[in-house]
Write a protein that holds these residues in place. Structure first.
Motif, PDB file in Angstrom:
ATOM      1  N   LYS A   6      21.253   3.907  12.992  1.00 35.16           N
ATOM      2  CA  LYS A   6      21.689   3.642  11.676  1.00 35.16           C
ATOM      3  C   LYS A   6      22.726   2.334  11.616  1.00 35.16           C
ATOM      4  CE  LYS A   6      23.080   5.948   7.607  1.00 35.16           C
ATOM      5  NZ  LYS A   6      23.815   7.265   7.019  1.00 35.16           N
ATOM      6  N   TYR A   7      23.766   2.491  12.289  1.00 37.63           N
ATOM      7  CA  TYR A   7      24.786   1.712  12.191  1.00 37.63           C
ATOM      8  C   TYR A   7      24.557   0.364  12.923  1.00 37.63           C
ATOM      9  CZ  TYR A   7      27.158   5.214   9.617  1.00 37.63           C
ATOM     10  OH  TYR A   7      27.638   6.235   8.419  1.00 37.63           O
ATOM     11  N   GLY A   8      23.928   0.615  13.922  1.00 34.34           N
ATOM     12  CA  GLY A   8      23.277  -0.643  14.758  1.00 34.34           C
ATOM     13  C   GLY A   8      22.540  -1.651  13.744  1.00 34.34           C
ATOM     14  N   GLN A  28      19.501  -4.613  17.689  1.00 37.84           N
ATOM     15  CA  GLN A  28      18.166  -4.152  17.805  1.00 37.84           C
ATOM     16  C   GLN A  28      18.147  -2.715  17.916  1.00 37.84           C
ATOM     17  OE1 GLN A  28      16.116  -5.879  20.699  1.00 37.84           O
ATOM     18  NE2 GLN A  28      14.195  -5.347  20.261  1.00 37.84           N
ATOM     19  N   ILE A  29      17.090  -2.049  17.161  1.00 35.28           N
ATOM     20  CA  ILE A  29      16.807  -0.676  17.502  1.00 35.28           C
ATOM     21  C   ILE A  29      16.582  -0.061  18.884  1.00 35.28           C
ATOM     22  CG2 ILE A  29      15.727   1.439  16.665  1.00 35.28           C
ATOM     23  CD1 ILE A  29      15.494   0.289  13.874  1.00 35.28           C
ATOM     24  N   GLN A  30      17.092   0.922  19.415  1.00 36.51           N
ATOM     25  CA  GLN A  30      16.788   1.293  20.875  1.00 36.51           C
ATOM     26  C   GLN A  30      15.918   2.387  20.856  1.00 36.51           C
ATOM     27  OE1 GLN A  30      20.655   2.089  22.495  1.00 36.51           O
ATOM     28  NE2 GLN A  30      20.173   0.257  23.967  1.00 36.51           N
ATOM     29  N   PRO A  31      14.950   2.564  21.648  1.00 37.66           N
ATOM     30  CA  PRO A  31      14.177   3.829  21.971  1.00 37.66           C
ATOM     31  C   PRO A  31      15.178   4.928  22.384  1.00 37.66           C
ATOM     32  CG  PRO A  31      13.064   2.032  23.065  1.00 37.66           C
ATOM     33  CD  PRO A  31      14.433   1.620  22.624  1.00 37.66           C
ATOM     34  N   LEU A  32      14.672   6.098  22.081  1.00 35.30           N
ATOM     35  CA  LEU A  32      15.695   7.343  22.494  1.00 35.30           C
ATOM     36  C   LEU A  32      15.839   7.412  23.999  1.00 35.30           C
ATOM     37  CD1 LEU A  32      17.282   9.747  21.807  1.00 35.30           C
ATOM     38  CD2 LEU A  32      14.911  11.116  22.153  1.00 35.30           C
ATOM     39  N   ASP A  33      14.772   7.114  24.911  1.00 36.08           N
ATOM     40  CA  ASP A  33      14.940   7.297  26.266  1.00 36.08           C
ATOM     41  C   ASP A  33      15.949   6.236  26.851  1.00 36.08           C
ATOM     42  OD1 ASP A  33      13.085   5.317  25.900  1.00 36.08           O
ATOM     43  OD2 ASP A  33      11.952   5.528  27.344  1.00 36.08           O
ATOM     44  N   ILE A  34      15.751   5.085  26.541  1.00 36.60           N
ATOM     45  CA  ILE A  34      16.693   3.808  27.038  1.00 36.60           C
ATOM     46  C   ILE A  34      18.176   4.204  26.333  1.00 36.60           C
ATOM     47  CG2 ILE A  34      17.287   1.570  26.727  1.00 36.60           C
ATOM     48  CD1 ILE A  34      14.596   0.900  26.331  1.00 36.60           C
TER      49      ILE A  34
END
Length: 188
Positions: free
Chosen positions: A73-75, A81-87
């Protein structure tokens, strides 16, 4: 707390009167819905003798998911860039290990850089108690180099009987032992 009043909103096909409290709830619950959705992908249905393990891992997973949602959200606001959960989870765990590594000898020398410090000596691989298995091992440096090159490490197996007793890793005397204990990235 909302006042008990109605507001006209656009429904799917027509205008509807909705209570103001319902409109506030649906406007602010989106993060929780996302959290519940992501939490359902990581169920912790493990049976355990210890009662505290299930709530502990549930809360740990929930806190990681909540921090992932806030980070994205704050990124977005900062233009990241939005990160996937696993990364995201791997990055957080790597940060924990890196922060804990100097104080935690239980993690072991292979996850930290203890292999670059101290005195390391070559010894023979200890013989297993059963006579059916061999005491030969794969050289760690050669094995990791083959993996990094994309080759199958089993295609050209290099098994030896020497290892570093402190690191518990099998290594050739030359050049692998020196590479493993002097270079941060020994596969180069």
């Amino acid at each position: 707390m909302s006042k008990p009043s109605l507001r006209v909103t656009q429904g799917r096909f027509e205008l509807k009167n909705k209570p103001l409290s319902v409109i506030d709830y649906t406007g602010h619950i989106s993060g929780m819905d996302k959290s519940d959705q992501l939490l359902s992908y990581c169920p912790l249905n493990c049976k355990s003798v210890k009662w505290w393990k299930k709530p502990f891992f549930h809360l740990l997973t929930l806190s990681l998911i909540q921090s992932h949602i806030l980070s994205n959200k704050y990124g977005k606001i900062k233009g990241q860039q939005i990160q996937p959960l696993d990364i995201f989870v791997k990055a957080v765990i790597k940060g924990w290990v890196d922060a804990c590594a100097p104080e935690c000898p239980a993690i072991g020398p292979l996850t930290t850089l203890d292999r670059l410090n101290g005195k390391h000596f070559v010894t023979y691989v200890p013989s297993p108690p059963e006579k059916t298995t061999t005491s030969y091992r794969n050289c760690k440096v050669c094995y990791d180099k083959a993996l990094k090159a994309g080759k199958s490490p089993k295609a050209k197996r290099k098994q030896i009987k020497f290892w570093c007793n402190k690191c518990s890793v099998a290594l050739f005397l030359e050049p692998c032992f020196k590479l493993f204990h002097t270079k941060r990235d020994y596969t180069v």
